[in-house]
Scaffold this active site. Structure first.
Site, PDB file in Angstrom:
ATOM      1  N   LYS A 173      -6.083  -4.365  -0.112  1.00 52.73           N
ATOM      2  CA  LYS A 173      -5.068  -4.120  -1.157  1.00 52.73           C
ATOM      3  C   LYS A 173      -3.999  -3.151  -0.636  1.00 52.73           C
ATOM      4  O   LYS A 173      -4.202  -2.507   0.405  1.00 52.73           O
ATOM      5  CB  LYS A 173      -5.750  -3.575  -2.415  1.00 52.73           C
ATOM      6  CG  LYS A 173      -6.551  -2.303  -2.203  1.00 52.73           C
ATOM      7  CD  LYS A 173      -7.618  -2.175  -3.280  1.00 52.73           C
ATOM      8  CE  LYS A 173      -8.565  -1.044  -3.007  1.00 52.73           C
ATOM      9  NZ  LYS A 173      -8.172   0.228  -3.519  1.00 52.73           N
ATOM     10  N   MET A 201      14.597  15.267   4.165  1.00 55.40           N
ATOM     11  CA  MET A 201      14.399  13.831   3.919  1.00 55.40           C
ATOM     12  C   MET A 201      14.245  13.049   5.234  1.00 55.40           C
ATOM     13  O   MET A 201      13.426  12.144   5.335  1.00 55.40           O
ATOM     14  CB  MET A 201      15.579  13.268   3.123  1.00 55.40           C
ATOM     15  CG  MET A 201      15.390  11.812   2.751  1.00 55.40           C
ATOM     16  SD  MET A 201      16.846  11.091   1.977  1.00 55.40           S
ATOM     17  CE  MET A 201      16.875  11.946   0.410  1.00 55.40           C
ATOM     18  N   ARG A 256     -14.245   3.540 -15.020  1.00 54.75           N
ATOM     19  CA  ARG A 256     -12.992   2.925 -14.598  1.00 54.75           C
ATOM     20  C   ARG A 256     -13.108   1.455 -15.003  1.00 54.75           C
ATOM     21  O   ARG A 256     -13.336   1.158 -16.153  1.00 54.75           O
ATOM     22  CB  ARG A 256     -12.758   3.152 -13.093  1.00 54.75           C
ATOM     23  CG  ARG A 256     -11.311   2.983 -12.707  1.00 54.75           C
ATOM     24  CD  ARG A 256     -11.024   3.342 -11.259  1.00 54.75           C
ATOM     25  NE  ARG A 256     -11.647   2.444 -10.299  1.00 54.75           N
ATOM     26  CZ  ARG A 256     -11.300   2.363  -9.013  1.00 54.75           C
ATOM     27  NH1 ARG A 256     -10.324   3.119  -8.549  1.00 54.75           N
ATOM     28  NH2 ARG A 256     -11.923   1.546  -8.182  1.00 54.75           N
ATOM     29  N   TYR A 263      15.864  24.157   4.650  1.00 56.12           N
ATOM     30  CA  TYR A 263      16.251  24.333   3.245  1.00 56.12           C
ATOM     31  C   TYR A 263      15.508  25.496   2.596  1.00 56.12           C
ATOM     32  O   TYR A 263      14.304  25.674   2.828  1.00 56.12           O
ATOM     33  CB  TYR A 263      15.919  23.072   2.449  1.00 56.12           C
ATOM     34  CG  TYR A 263      16.923  21.950   2.589  1.00 56.12           C
ATOM     35  CD1 TYR A 263      18.243  22.119   2.195  1.00 56.12           C
ATOM     36  CD2 TYR A 263      16.519  20.713   3.080  1.00 56.12           C
ATOM     37  CE1 TYR A 263      19.149  21.067   2.298  1.00 56.12           C
ATOM     38  CE2 TYR A 263      17.413  19.658   3.185  1.00 56.12           C
ATOM     39  CZ  TYR A 263      18.732  19.837   2.788  1.00 56.12           C
ATOM     40  OH  TYR A 263      19.626  18.818   2.897  1.00 56.12           O
TER      41      TYR A 263
HETATM   42  C1  PLP Z   1     -13.414  -1.785  -6.245  1.00 57.48           C
HETATM   43  C2  PLP Z   1     -13.116  -1.292  -4.871  1.00 57.48           C
HETATM   44  N1  PLP Z   1     -13.827  -1.780  -3.852  1.00 57.48           N
HETATM   45  C3  PLP Z   1     -13.597  -1.361  -2.574  1.00 57.48           C
HETATM   46  C4  PLP Z   1     -12.649  -0.403  -2.304  1.00 57.48           C
HETATM   47  C5  PLP Z   1     -12.476   0.104  -0.900  1.00 57.48           C
HETATM   48  O1  PLP Z   1     -12.812   1.467  -0.875  1.00 57.48           O
HETATM   49  P1  PLP Z   1     -12.769   2.331   0.460  1.00 57.48           P
HETATM   50  O2  PLP Z   1     -11.340   2.319   0.899  1.00 57.48           O
HETATM   51  O3  PLP Z   1     -13.226   3.679   0.059  1.00 57.48           O
HETATM   52  O4  PLP Z   1     -13.648   1.678   1.446  1.00 57.48           O
HETATM   53  C6  PLP Z   1     -11.901   0.138  -3.352  1.00 57.48           C
HETATM   54  C7  PLP Z   1     -10.880   1.161  -3.068  1.00 57.48           C
HETATM   55  O5  PLP Z   1     -10.442   1.927  -3.854  1.00 57.48           O
HETATM   56  C8  PLP Z   1     -12.132  -0.320  -4.673  1.00 57.48           C
HETATM   57  O6  PLP Z   1     -11.441   0.171  -5.704  1.00 57.48           O
END
Ligand code: PLP
Length: 377
Positions: free
Chosen positions: A43, A315, A142, A264
């Site tokens: 992701k 920046m 969650r 700055y």
């Molecule tokens: C549901 C879920 N599975 C797997 C992962 C992967 O976690 P990690 O990056 O700690 O291995 C995440 C990451 O937030 C997650 O939310």
């Protein structure tokens, strides 16, 4: 890490070692053993490092199950993988967009009763059961079905009609603290809730959970962070290979006397006669502003000297005190490591009051990015 050829980069460059990512995948799969599949979390553009480059490498390393957060991420991922890999969408089916799941062969993670009903509606529309993962909340509050949701489903004859559960999963809140009592509590809750649902392969652990022990591994683990080199066992040596190196080039150098203010807000005043190198990256590149007066640069051929970042980070630039290089000539264009073997990701994140995850995903698109494979792994 070998240096790829100079190719005209200007401010900062991010070197991403694809063979180290592949090696980390293989290491985790070997560690968990053949009874457990190692899926991967890709992701957020593979934690900011480039989905398009990384997903095929993971696939070639043997990964067949991928996790994204959004439908759009799954849509982008599908053509990179071909059709023999599973893609789970962690946020589940948003209202009205479920059709994309079928078009792109994506599997939703069903986190709530409304998501479950959405999926059942689609199954009904298509006249066949549709595969999905069921997530239960084992104690993180969650995503996931609550205990009362699961009990209600278990007590209905047709509660899961139209759904073909291919995975039952949950997520650990404290797995990076191996002796945290919540790890055991969540494991027990997961076992109890899973037993109330139809039998399907199970998944509880991401990177750190893998290292809690075999009980936490089940049929599938879902590491993200460890693949990208973040230490899954904080407080102990990092068992993973580092995968990134962030470098910035010198724009100019200057010599200032003691008592000069730098940057700055004039928040830093030199205490000695000081050589300064101005490097061409700043917070506009996603380099944390918080590292002003906290972070370090390292000249690759003088890894023994940590050169402090002084003053506030701008920046597009930051200032480094290079006095300790003792007059070694530093010409414009010379590259310094801001994250590298001697100022590693987790340590740099710690200095910025954050975690490696945030530092990685914040590294913006402004860097000249080089995906390379110096070692076959
Ligand atoms: C549901 C879920 N599975 C797997 C992962 C992967 O976690 P990690 O990056 O700690 O291995 C995440 C990451 O937030 C997650 O939310």
């Amino acid at each position: 890490m070998t240096q790829p050829p100079d190719d005209g980069w200007e401010g900062g460059r991010l070197l991403i070692d694809l063979s180290a990512i592949a090696a980390n995948y293989t290491q985790l799969q070997t560690f968990v053993g053949p009874a457990t599949e190692t899926g991967t979390a890709v992701k957020a553009n593979a934690y900011g490092l480039g989905l398009a480059e990384i997903a095929p490498v993971l696939r070639d390393a043997g990964c067949r199950t991928f996790f994204v957060a959004h439908v759009a991420e799954g849509v982008a991922l599908r053509p990179l993988l071909g059709n023999d890999c599973r893609i789970f969408v962690l946020h589940g089916p948003p209202p009205e967009t479920s059709a994309a799941f079928l078009t792109y062969n994506l599997l939703p993670v069903l986190n709530s009763l409304p998501q479950l009903h959405e999926w059942q509606r689609l199954a009904h529309q298509h006249g066949r059961p549709l595969p999905a993962a069921l997530q239960v909340d084992s104690g993180m509050s969650r995503f996931g079905l609550s205990e009362s949701d699961v009990l209600a489903l278990a007590n209905q004859t047709n509660g899961l009609q139209g759904i073909e559960p291919v995975l039952v999963m949950s997520h650990l809140a404290c797995s990076d603290t191996s002796d945290h009592p919540q790890n055991r509590t969540q494991l027990d809750n997961f076992l109890r809730l899973r037993a109330l649902l139809p039998s399907a392969p199970a998944s509880l652990s991401a990177s750190s959970g893998i290292f809690l022990g075999p009980e936490w591994r089940f049929d599938l683990v879902r590491p993200g962070a460890a693949l990208y080199g973040i230490n899954p066992t904080p407080g102990q040596p990092n068992p993973m290979r580092s995968t990134i190196r962030l470098q910035a080039r010198v724009i100019q150098t200057r010599h200032v006397p003691a008592g000069a203010s730098v940057g700055y807000g004039a928040t830093f005043t030199t205490k000695r006669s000081t050589d300064i190198a101005l490097l061409g990256i700043g917070y506009g590149d996603g380099f944390p502003r918080r590292l002003g007066q906290r972070g370090f640069a390292v000249l690759p051929d003088r890894p023994d000297i940590k050169l402090p970042i002084i003053g506030r980070i701008s920046m597009d630039s930051l200032a480094v005190d290079i006095t300790d290089l003792a007059g070694q000539p530093i010409a414009p264009g010379v590259a310094f490591d801001l994250i590298g073997p001697h100022n590693p990701l987790d340590e740099t994140a710690f200095l910025a009051d954050t975690i490696g995850y945030e530092l990685l995903t914040d590294l913006g698109s402004r860097y000249h990015r080089i995906h390379h494979s110096p070692r076959k792994g």
